[in-house]
Design an enzyme around this catalytic site. Sequence first.
Site, mmCIF file in Angstrom:
data_model
loop_
_atom_site.group_PDB
_atom_site.id
_atom_site.type_symbol
_atom_site.label_atom_id
_atom_site.label_comp_id
_atom_site.label_asym_id
_atom_site.label_seq_id
_atom_site.Cartn_x
_atom_site.Cartn_y
_atom_site.Cartn_z
ATOM 1 N N TYR A 119 0.858 -1.305 -0.090
ATOM 2 C CA TYR A 119 0.109 -0.118 -0.014
ATOM 3 C C TYR A 119 0.822 1.250 -0.001
ATOM 4 C CZ TYR A 119 -3.505 -3.521 1.586
ATOM 5 O OH TYR A 119 -4.362 -4.596 1.753
ATOM 6 N N HIS B 233 0.369 -12.400 1.415
ATOM 7 C CA HIS B 233 -0.269 -11.537 0.644
ATOM 8 C C HIS B 233 -0.558 -11.995 -0.919
ATOM 9 C CE1 HIS B 233 -1.205 -6.923 -0.098
ATOM 10 N NE2 HIS B 233 -2.193 -7.613 -0.406
#
Length: 338
Positions: free
Chosen positions: A54, A138
């Site tokens: 992010y 992830h």
Amino acid sequence: MSPLGRSGVEVTPLGFGAAALGNLYTPVTDEQARAAVRAAWECGIRYFDTAPHYGLGLSERRLGAALREYDRSRYTVSTKVGRRLVPADGTGDDLADGFAVPATHRRVRDFTADGIRRTLEASLDRLGLDRVDVVYLHDPDDHVEQALREGYPALERLRAEGVVGAIGVGMNQAGTLTRFVRDTDVDVVLCAGRYTLLDGSAATGLLPEALRRGVSVVVGGAFNSGLLADPTPRSTYDYVPAPRELLDRALRIKEVTERHGTTLRAAALAFASAHPAVVSVLAGARSEAEIRDCAQQFATPVPDACWRELRDTGLLPPAGAGTRVAPHTGVRAAGELP
């Protein structure tokens, strides 16, 4: 607060998804990021999720800075491994990956044991913490075998050493998450976008399997990246322009909810939180106003008559066995102080 599997790590029913703090699509200032986290805290949220992906680490840095004013024992933080950040020589921005930040680093998919530890160490440095509570693999979509063979055992060792409290996997699809639930000893899975008012695909395999095995589920993407928050021709679905048929369906659901005196946002959050395997729903927010609205909607009851009409008209996706569609308690309405 609800425990994640058998780990003892606890999360609030509504969590804060910090992707937007990494300048998802458009820039957010440091003060706006801090104000959003402060508002989440005031609304009773104590679970905060981030990742190196992010904003090339910006989300982690901002979240860590904002949380420093609070007692570390009172909140839960999760981050992710599998995308290792490597310094880049190039110029330009990271908008190709969705973040309005300079392209100072590039992402390297790395689910090796060494890569897992190095990525986690870098995350701790950016967060300014000596530990995180939860670590997810992830999006190992194209690296499933390596993630199972090397990445997951590395997380198991970190959990056994007490470096992290709970381990899991976060993905945008339910099938591989179900495999991890069946074949490993994860505490939690983060399922993004696959248990919503527009996509109930997690209900048929993942959620019942997680419930059987005592694995907790955190739901992300309850608004399917925006379409279920405010359906317009400019809305996105799974981070791309929404197909017309899904926009039409979202608008029909919105009409039903408003006819029953509630909102599409409240129904989206209530649906995502209702399955007994689900312990928390992540609300992505870039501002104080957005997170306060999410908390308000999460605490808003959706009338039974609304659910009945949505079912009778075929607008409600399969919810899964044992589901009770009702809002959780434990999150304060907007403006209510702890």
